[in-house]
Design an enzyme around this catalytic site. Structure first.
Site, PDB file in Angstrom:
ATOM      1  N   HIS A  93       9.435 -13.811  86.117  1.00  0.00           N
ATOM      2  CA  HIS A  93       7.916 -13.516  85.605  1.00  0.00           C
ATOM      3  C   HIS A  93       7.371 -14.957  85.192  1.00  0.00           C
ATOM      4  O   HIS A  93       8.178 -15.524  84.466  1.00  0.00           O
ATOM      5  CB  HIS A  93       7.837 -12.661  84.240  1.00  0.00           C
ATOM      6  CG  HIS A  93       6.437 -11.961  84.182  1.00  0.00           C
ATOM      7  ND1 HIS A  93       5.695 -12.867  83.088  1.00  0.00           N
ATOM      8  CD2 HIS A  93       5.704 -11.156  84.227  1.00  0.00           C
ATOM      9  CE1 HIS A  93       4.494 -12.311  82.943  1.00  0.00           C
ATOM     10  NE2 HIS A  93       4.743 -11.196  83.464  1.00  0.00           N
ATOM     11  N   GLU A  95       5.952 -15.739  82.143  1.00  0.00           N
ATOM     12  CA  GLU A  95       6.360 -16.051  80.836  1.00  0.00           C
ATOM     13  C   GLU A  95       7.710 -16.404  80.753  1.00  0.00           C
ATOM     14  O   GLU A  95       8.225 -17.169  80.007  1.00  0.00           O
ATOM     15  CB  GLU A  95       5.771 -14.859  80.251  1.00  0.00           C
ATOM     16  CG  GLU A  95       4.546 -14.449  79.857  1.00  0.00           C
ATOM     17  CD  GLU A  95       3.960 -13.068  79.729  1.00  0.00           C
ATOM     18  OE1 GLU A  95       4.825 -12.225  79.555  1.00  0.00           O
ATOM     19  OE2 GLU A  95       2.860 -12.892  79.998  1.00  0.00           O
ATOM     20  N   GLU A 167       0.987 -12.612  90.531  1.00  0.00           N
ATOM     21  CA  GLU A 167       0.530 -12.480  89.159  1.00  0.00           C
ATOM     22  C   GLU A 167      -0.336 -14.009  88.990  1.00  0.00           C
ATOM     23  O   GLU A 167       0.529 -14.582  88.509  1.00  0.00           O
ATOM     24  CB  GLU A 167       1.365 -12.347  88.107  1.00  0.00           C
ATOM     25  CG  GLU A 167       2.009 -10.876  88.290  1.00  0.00           C
ATOM     26  CD  GLU A 167       2.607 -10.260  86.825  1.00  0.00           C
ATOM     27  OE1 GLU A 167       2.015  -9.317  86.426  1.00  0.00           O
ATOM     28  OE2 GLU A 167       3.040 -11.220  86.232  1.00  0.00           O
ATOM     29  N   GLY A 173      -3.213 -11.247  80.956  1.00  0.00           N
ATOM     30  CA  GLY A 173      -3.601 -11.044  79.364  1.00  0.00           C
ATOM     31  C   GLY A 173      -4.855 -11.647  78.868  1.00  0.00           C
ATOM     32  O   GLY A 173      -5.188 -11.812  77.633  1.00  0.00           O
ATOM     33  N   SER A 212      -4.312  -8.310  84.000  1.00  0.00           N
ATOM     34  CA  SER A 212      -5.497  -7.607  83.484  1.00  0.00           C
ATOM     35  C   SER A 212      -6.027  -6.364  84.418  1.00  0.00           C
ATOM     36  O   SER A 212      -7.057  -6.195  84.459  1.00  0.00           O
ATOM     37  CB  SER A 212      -6.684  -8.618  83.219  1.00  0.00           C
ATOM     38  OG  SER A 212      -6.343  -9.599  82.460  1.00  0.00           O
TER      39      SER A 212
HETATM   40  P1  13P Z   1      -1.571  -8.031  81.734  1.00  0.00           P
HETATM   41  O1  13P Z   1      -1.904  -6.678  82.586  1.00  0.00           O
HETATM   42  O2  13P Z   1      -1.479  -7.744  80.251  1.00  0.00           O
HETATM   43  O3  13P Z   1      -2.594  -8.836  82.192  1.00  0.00           O
HETATM   44  O4  13P Z   1      -0.336  -8.596  82.144  1.00  0.00           O
HETATM   45  C1  13P Z   1       0.294  -8.869  83.262  1.00  0.00           C
HETATM   46  C2  13P Z   1       1.729  -9.081  83.436  1.00  0.00           C
HETATM   47  O5  13P Z   1       1.941 -10.160  83.330  1.00  0.00           O
HETATM   48  C3  13P Z   1       2.403  -8.033  84.158  1.00  0.00           C
HETATM   49  O6  13P Z   1       3.733  -8.610  84.224  1.00  0.00           O
END
Ligand code: 13P
Length: 251
Positions: A93, A95, A167, A173, A212
């Site tokens: 991911h 993050e 993603e 987000g 999102s």
């Molecule tokens: P959001 O749906 O909050 O944009 O996050 C996406 C995400 O990172 C799922 O792993």
């Protein structure tokens, strides 16, 4: 490329959110949902995994170590996550790549470890805003590099037991969803890159879109020919929204 019917998959990534009450809420509501025609996965923080027990949807982890059990303080192994009932594990991911400096090669090691433990990795790829702003060639170059790390570590057979999630970082987000066309373009590109390794694996690969996704935009995104479901962040924390998104993925 031969076309293959791919079963849609919707995975909820709670990230570092949720509590025991949310687990109970999901057990009560999601378990009663008709899950025919879609694979549903909930990925809570690891401390809550065991609390799910026997439910009619799959549970998954948000990360894993690439190493075997041993002296690695704070880490969790595939073996442990399997023992508490995980079927899927998210790896790479953005993050984690950002917060923990995970390289694409390390992400590929993790994915290979997950496959060797007979679980399914959901492998995330996606470009940052500055790459998107540099244009389509830049996006493709960025994604190609992330995919190369995977195709040089995992065999076609191992990849055929994996899931990929696209993603775009700028859509995570932020409320800024990729347009269905933007998502479709990158998904088709990912599939064509994978076809260079193996056409059958590429045509069977489930490629999820994340960034999102909401009940209001899910259907259009999932309606794209190369979008096989979604990886959902914020909207996966509300049972109503998550169930609505799962329903819109049904074939
Ligand atoms: P959001 O749906 O909050 O944009 O996050 C996406 C995400 O990172 C799922 O792993």
């Amino acid at each position: 490329m031969t076309t293959m019917k791919r079963k849609p998959l919707v995975a909820g990534n709670w990230k570092m959110n949720g509590d025991k009450a949310l687990v109970a809420d999901f057990i009560n509501t999601l378990d009663a949902t008709n899950a025919e025609g879609v694979d549903i996965v909930v990925c809570p923080p690891a401390v809550y995994l065991a609390a799910f027990g026997d439910v009619n949807f799959a549970i998954g982890a948000q990360d894993v170590s690439a190493l075997d059990n041993g002296a690695h303080t704070g880490d969790l192994s595939v073996e442990m996550l399997k023992e508490v009932g995980c079927k899927y594990i998210i790896v790479g991911h953005s993050e984690r790549r950002e917060d923990h400096g995970e390289s694409s090669e390390w992400v590929a090691e993790k994915a290979a470890k997950v496959v060797s433990g007979q679980l399914t990795p959901i492998i995330c790829v996606g470009e940052p805003l500055e790459v998107r702003e540099a244009g389509d060639d830049a996006v493709q170059g960025f994604i190609r590099e992330q995919l190369r790390a995977l195709t040089s570590k995992l065999s076609a057979d191992e990849l055929s037991r994996s899931v990929i999630a696209y993603e775009p970082i700028w859509a995570i987000g932020t409320g800024k969803t990729a347009s269905p066309e933007q998502a479709q373009d990158v998904h088709a590109f990912i599939r064509s890159e994978l076809a260079d390794t193996d056409a059958e694996m590429a045509s069977g690969m489930r490629i999820l879109y994340g960034g999102s996704v909401k009940p209001a935009n899910a259907q259009e995104l999932f309606g794209q020919p190369d979008v096989d479901g979604g990886l959902i962040g914020g909207a996966s924390l509300k049972t109503d929204d998550f169930i609505a998104i799962c329903q819109s993925a049904k074939i």
